[in-house]
Structure formats: C-alpha cells, structure tokens
Enzyme design. Structure first.
Site, PDB file in Angstrom:
ATOM      1  N   GLU A 262       0.807  -1.228   0.000  1.00 50.97           N
ATOM      2  CA  GLU A 262       0.000   0.000   0.000  1.00 50.97           C
ATOM      3  C   GLU A 262       0.835   1.271   0.000  1.00 50.97           C
ATOM      4  O   GLU A 262       0.624   2.171   0.827  1.00 50.97           O
ATOM      5  CB  GLU A 262      -0.983  -0.051   1.182  1.00 50.97           C
ATOM      6  CG  GLU A 262      -1.890  -1.284   1.105  1.00 50.97           C
ATOM      7  CD  GLU A 262      -2.861  -1.464   2.233  1.00 50.97           C
ATOM      8  OE1 GLU A 262      -3.540  -2.522   2.251  1.00 50.97           O
ATOM      9  OE2 GLU A 262      -2.959  -0.571   3.100  1.00 50.97           O
TER      10      GLU A 262
ATOM     11  N   GLU B 131      -5.909 -10.678  -1.740  1.00 52.14           N
ATOM     12  CA  GLU B 131      -6.779 -10.450  -0.575  1.00 52.14           C
ATOM     13  C   GLU B 131      -8.247 -10.338  -0.976  1.00 52.14           C
ATOM     14  O   GLU B 131      -8.963  -9.453  -0.516  1.00 52.14           O
ATOM     15  CB  GLU B 131      -6.343  -9.171   0.165  1.00 52.14           C
ATOM     16  CG  GLU B 131      -4.886  -9.113   0.561  1.00 52.14           C
ATOM     17  CD  GLU B 131      -4.502  -7.878   1.365  1.00 52.14           C
ATOM     18  OE1 GLU B 131      -3.296  -7.594   1.455  1.00 52.14           O
ATOM     19  OE2 GLU B 131      -5.405  -7.214   1.921  1.00 52.14           O
TER      20      GLU B 131
ATOM     21  N   HIS C 241     -10.202  -6.263  -2.752  1.00 49.22           N
ATOM     22  CA  HIS C 241     -11.278  -6.023  -1.782  1.00 49.22           C
ATOM     23  C   HIS C 241     -12.404  -5.284  -2.511  1.00 49.22           C
ATOM     24  O   HIS C 241     -12.259  -4.109  -2.836  1.00 49.22           O
ATOM     25  CB  HIS C 241     -10.775  -5.173  -0.609  1.00 49.22           C
ATOM     26  CG  HIS C 241      -9.756  -5.868   0.243  1.00 49.22           C
ATOM     27  ND1 HIS C 241     -10.064  -6.942   1.038  1.00 49.22           N
ATOM     28  CD2 HIS C 241      -8.423  -5.633   0.416  1.00 49.22           C
ATOM     29  CE1 HIS C 241      -8.965  -7.342   1.678  1.00 49.22           C
ATOM     30  NE2 HIS C 241      -7.965  -6.566   1.315  1.00 49.22           N
TER      31      HIS C 241
ATOM     32  N   ASN D 292       2.391  -4.859  -3.312  1.00 53.27           N
ATOM     33  CA  ASN D 292       0.981  -5.214  -3.101  1.00 53.27           C
ATOM     34  C   ASN D 292       0.156  -3.954  -2.830  1.00 53.27           C
ATOM     35  O   ASN D 292       0.605  -3.075  -2.104  1.00 53.27           O
ATOM     36  CB  ASN D 292       0.920  -6.161  -1.880  1.00 53.27           C
ATOM     37  CG  ASN D 292      -0.420  -6.839  -1.670  1.00 53.27           C
ATOM     38  OD1 ASN D 292      -0.995  -7.390  -2.606  1.00 53.27           O
ATOM     39  ND2 ASN D 292      -0.914  -6.784  -0.441  1.00 53.27           N
TER      40      ASN D 292
ATOM     41  N   ASP E 242     -12.051 -10.399  -1.311  1.00 52.33           N
ATOM     42  CA  ASP E 242     -13.315 -10.555  -0.615  1.00 52.33           C
ATOM     43  C   ASP E 242     -14.299  -9.582  -1.239  1.00 52.33           C
ATOM     44  O   ASP E 242     -13.899  -8.587  -1.849  1.00 52.33           O
ATOM     45  CB  ASP E 242     -13.214 -10.417   0.914  1.00 52.33           C
ATOM     46  CG  ASP E 242     -12.562  -9.123   1.388  1.00 52.33           C
ATOM     47  OD1 ASP E 242     -12.119  -9.083   2.551  1.00 52.33           O
ATOM     48  OD2 ASP E 242     -12.510  -8.151   0.607  1.00 52.33           O
TER      49      ASP E 242
HETATM   50  O1  LIG Z   1      -7.555  -4.069   6.172  1.00 53.75           O
HETATM   51  C1  LIG Z   1      -7.695  -5.242   5.428  1.00 53.75           C
HETATM   52  C2  LIG Z   1      -6.382  -5.619   4.797  1.00 53.75           C
HETATM   53  C3  LIG Z   1      -5.968  -4.567   3.770  1.00 53.75           C
HETATM   54  N1  LIG Z   1      -4.703  -4.937   3.157  1.00 53.75           N
HETATM   55  C4  LIG Z   1      -3.603  -5.290   4.039  1.00 53.75           C
HETATM   56  C5  LIG Z   1      -4.020  -6.299   5.082  1.00 53.75           C
HETATM   57  O2  LIG Z   1      -2.980  -6.555   5.970  1.00 53.75           O
HETATM   58  C6  LIG Z   1      -5.258  -5.809   5.817  1.00 53.75           C
HETATM   59  O3  LIG Z   1      -5.606  -6.814   6.779  1.00 53.75           O
HETATM   60  C7  LIG Z   1      -6.240  -6.385   7.972  1.00 53.75           C
HETATM   61  O4  LIG Z   1      -5.400  -5.502   8.670  1.00 53.75           O
HETATM   62  C8  LIG Z   1      -6.045  -4.985   9.863  1.00 53.75           C
HETATM   63  C9  LIG Z   1      -5.183  -3.901  10.457  1.00 53.75           C
HETATM   64  O5  LIG Z   1      -4.979  -2.924   9.575  1.00 53.75           O
HETATM   65  C10 LIG Z   1      -6.264  -6.150  10.831  1.00 53.75           C
HETATM   66  O6  LIG Z   1      -6.970  -5.662  11.991  1.00 53.75           O
HETATM   67  C11 LIG Z   1      -6.198  -5.748  13.166  1.00 53.75           C
HETATM   68  O7  LIG Z   1      -6.203  -7.067  13.630  1.00 53.75           O
HETATM   69  C12 LIG Z   1      -5.447  -7.221  14.859  1.00 53.75           C
HETATM   70  C13 LIG Z   1      -5.393  -8.686  15.202  1.00 53.75           C
HETATM   71  O8  LIG Z   1      -6.659  -9.198  15.339  1.00 53.75           O
HETATM   72  C14 LIG Z   1      -6.107  -6.394  15.970  1.00 53.75           C
HETATM   73  O9  LIG Z   1      -5.246  -6.451  17.130  1.00 53.75           O
HETATM   74  C15 LIG Z   1      -5.853  -6.988  18.250  1.00 53.75           C
HETATM   75  O10 LIG Z   1      -6.676  -6.001  18.792  1.00 53.75           O
HETATM   76  C16 LIG Z   1      -7.342  -6.490  19.995  1.00 53.75           C
HETATM   77  C17 LIG Z   1      -8.326  -5.456  20.467  1.00 53.75           C
HETATM   78  O11 LIG Z   1      -8.085  -4.226  19.972  1.00 53.75           O
HETATM   79  C18 LIG Z   1      -6.261  -6.785  21.071  1.00 53.75           C
HETATM   80  O12 LIG Z   1      -6.903  -7.286  22.242  1.00 53.75           O
HETATM   81  C19 LIG Z   1      -5.329  -7.831  20.529  1.00 53.75           C
HETATM   82  O13 LIG Z   1      -4.285  -8.068  21.470  1.00 53.75           O
HETATM   83  C20 LIG Z   1      -4.722  -7.344  19.232  1.00 53.75           C
HETATM   84  O14 LIG Z   1      -3.975  -8.391  18.665  1.00 53.75           O
HETATM   85  C21 LIG Z   1      -6.172  -4.942  15.536  1.00 53.75           C
HETATM   86  O15 LIG Z   1      -6.915  -4.214  16.520  1.00 53.75           O
HETATM   87  C22 LIG Z   1      -6.900  -4.841  14.187  1.00 53.75           C
HETATM   88  O16 LIG Z   1      -6.820  -3.516  13.687  1.00 53.75           O
HETATM   89  C23 LIG Z   1      -7.167  -7.190  10.154  1.00 53.75           C
HETATM   90  O17 LIG Z   1      -7.301  -8.332  11.005  1.00 53.75           O
HETATM   91  C24 LIG Z   1      -6.568  -7.627   8.812  1.00 53.75           C
HETATM   92  O18 LIG Z   1      -7.503  -8.415   8.098  1.00 53.75           O
END
Ligand SMILES: OC[C@H]1CNC[C@@H](O)[C@@H]1O[C@@H]1O[C@H](CO)[C@@H](O[C@@H]2O[C@H](CO)[C@@H](O[C@@H]3O[C@H](CO)[C@@H](O)[C@H](O)[C@H]3O)[C@H](O)[C@H]2O)[C@H](O)[C@H]1O
Length: 318
Positions: A130, A236, A207, A171, A238
């Site tokens: 990105e 990715e 996406h 990517n 969906d």
């Molecule tokens: O946004 C969708 C895609 C877009 N392209 C790049 C790709 O990497 C991205 O993936 C998403 O990227 C997101 C972050 O930007 C991820 O979201 C994070 O996912 C993490 C793991 O689950 C979360 O972290 C957890 O947060 C919880 C509560 O806030 C905490 O209790 C946990 O300890 C912490 O691990 C983050 O808040 C959350 O923001 C999504 O799962 C993931 O699907």
C-alpha cells in the site's frame, strides 16, 4: 479431489486464504477447512512488524512459525505478508524520534532479519504494501517522509539479499482495473526493472463491494504486468455486501469473485488467487465498513455460498 486448491493446480494457480491464527488454534472446523481446501496460506496479522518485533530487538516468531509449520504439514505454500507497511507498526518505532539514517538502518535490519528468519520457507513476500494513494501519488508515510521514494527499491534489494529464492511482490488495493493507481504502480515497476531492482510480482488485493461495479477490465490491467514479465497474484479477495444479505446480493457477490478469478486465469503469469479469509465467522469487514459484511466464500456455519460455486465452476472450466 474437487477442492479449490486441487482444481487450481490444473491451471497452475495456487488457491489460498488469509489465516487467523486464533481461529486456527481454537476452531476445529476452521482448521480442517483451512488445511484441506487451499494450496497456499497468508498470515492475516502474525508476520506484521507490530507482532514480530513488539519491543525493539525482541522478536516473536511464535505464531508465524506455527503457520509455516501448518502449511508445510498440508503441502501448502506460504505468502509472507508484509515486510514494509505504514500500518500495524510497533509503538517503539512510531513514537521514537529517529534520524533518517537511524530509521533507514532500523528498516534494513527489520527486513533482513524477518526475511532471513523465514529463508527458504516463504514462496512469495509482500515486500512493500500500500505505497500508493488512489490518485497515483505515493502515500505519505513515515517511510516516504524520512527516507524519500527510494525506500521502495531499497526494501526489495534488502529482502532479496536476505532470501534470494523468495519471489518479491509489491501489493496494493484498488488496482484491480486500469486506473490512475494501477498505472502509477505499473510505471514504478517499469522504472524499478530498469534499475535492476529485484522485483518479481504485483499483488492485487481485490477487496470489492457489491455496491460498486466489478472491475471488468482486470484482465487488460493484469496483462500489462504480464507484458513486463512479472508475476501477478490476487492477494486479498473478498466481496462485501450490505447486511442483512439476500440471495440477489449473494449472486452479485459470486459475480465479483468470478471476475477476479477469471482475470487471474486469463493472465499467463498469475500464480496465486488468495481470499482474505474464507468464512463470515472471522472477517475484518464488519469492523471496518459499517453495515457491511458476509464477504467470504462460506457463511459463519461453514456452508458454501454461491461465491464458492462460482470459483469452483471457473476452475473446472479452465
Ligand atoms: O484491512 C484489510 C487488509 C488490507 N490490506 C492489508 C491487510 O494486511 C489488511 O488486513 C487487515 O489488517 C487490519 C489492520 O490494519 C487487521 O486488523 C487488526 O487485527 C489485529 C489482530 O486481530 C487487531 O489487534 C488486536 O486487537 C485487539 C483489540 O483491539 C487486542 O486485544 C489484541 O491483542 C490485538 O492483537 C487490531 O486491533 C486490528 O486492527 C485485520 O485483522 C486484517 O484483516
């Protein structure tokens, strides 16, 4: 065997999924489906910088190593995600006050140490994730501000030096069709190749939402990268729908997945088609797009949706 992974093999395309490691540990049906249906896997979060180096110099590869072992046990290849991004960075890095030289050394060490840790076990790396805005300009980030646009080429050189066999990808999202962003990325790749920067491929996230037109010019777009001798991948995929979803929306969703996969199948060097999660039970969408969800191939009870049949039919016909 008519799993998506097995059917993809006939076309030389790996069919993959992003994997949520907590679900893999706690949810047996999730684990079984992740193991049997797909021929490649991508860590949804556990190879990101904030996870692998929560405090400076202290690495935590535990969850990432578990996924690599899981993949090996199931004959799957691993797409590493991601060495360099503006998101999910550790707080010691985002709150630190580093000079440009210090930040450059920190970035080089991170990419080198992570790529070296997984050396020989990663098929494709999303090295840079990105880097562009939708208008085709480079995204403003700590990297661009402090290191200048050259940080992208450097990241590829460092990753290649650490793991010469891994295929190195740039990517991004909203680059499915021919537009200002995909064209800017194309032009950057042309430049990098001229500079002999070791870049092997372009990852197109995919996406989508049923509320926007599916990118019907995706094959035309992907062929541009093919013409440069680059691999491509849908990394990715969906297709989110307004909730509650009805059968019409599920059909529109199936069309979205169909357009993405056929774009890949029509592109000679498209080597992987990955969905960003496969069940509505675990998805980033509802937490990000209010009122939208159900973006995946299976519902929350692991029942296959029309989108799954659309992919299977495309692969059967390929
Ligand atoms: O946004 C969708 C895609 C877009 N392209 C790049 C790709 O990497 C991205 O993936 C998403 O990227 C997101 C972050 O930007 C991820 O979201 C994070 O996912 C993490 C793991 O689950 C979360 O972290 C957890 O947060 C919880 C509560 O806030 C905490 O209790 C946990 O300890 C912490 O691990 C983050 O808040 C959350 O923001 C999504 O799962 C993931 O699907």
């Amino acid at each position: 065997d008519t799993t998506l992974g097995a059917l993809g093999q006939r076309s030389g395309v790996r069919i993959g999924t992003a994997v949520d490691m907590a679900a893999l540990a706690d949810d047996a049906p999730y684990r079984a489906k992740a193991a049997s249906e797909f021929s490649s896997v991508t860590p949804e979060n556990v190879m990101k910088w904030e996870v692998v180096e929560p405090s400076r110099g202290r690495y935590d590869w535990k969850e990432a190593d578990k996924l690599v072992d899981f993949a090996r046990a199931n004959g799957q290849l691993v797409r590493g995600h991601t060495l360099l991004w503006h998101n999910q960075l550790p707080s010691w890095l985002t709150t630190g006050d580093f000079t440009a030289d210090e930040l450059r050394a920190i970035l080089r060490k991170h990419i080198t140490d992570e790529a070296r840790h997984f050396k020989g076990r990663i098929w494709q790396w999303d090295v840079v994730n990105e880097a562009f805005n939708d208008d085709g300009t480079l995204r403003d980030s700590i990297w661009l501000r402090k290191l200048g646009p050259g940080y992208i080429a450097d990241a590829f050189r460092w990753a290649h030096a650490a793991d010469p066999k891994a295929k190195l990808f740039i990517n991004d999202y909203n680059i499915e069709g021919v537009n200002a962003k995909s064209t800017a990325l194309h032009d950057l790749v042309v430049k990098l190749r001229k500079q002999h920067v070791p870049i092997d491929g372009v990852g197109i996230q995919g996406h989508l939402s049923v509320q926007y037109n599916a990118p019907h010019d995706i094959a035309e777009n992907m062929k541009r990268f093919d013409a440069l001798g680059l691999e491509t991948a849908i990394t990715e995929a969906d297709v989110r729908v307004p909730m509650p979803s009805d059968s019409t929306e599920q059909e529109a969703q199936a069309e979205g997945y169909d357009v993405l996969l056929r774009g890949c199948l029509l592109t000679r060097k498209c080597t992987d088609f990955t969905v960003w999660g496969f069940t509505d039970k675990y998805s980033w969408v509802p937490g990000t797009f209010e009122g939208e969800g159900a973006a995946n191939l299976y519902d929350e009870n692991y029942r296959a949706k029309p989108a799954y049949s659309a992919l299977r039919d495309d692969l059967l016909l390929a």
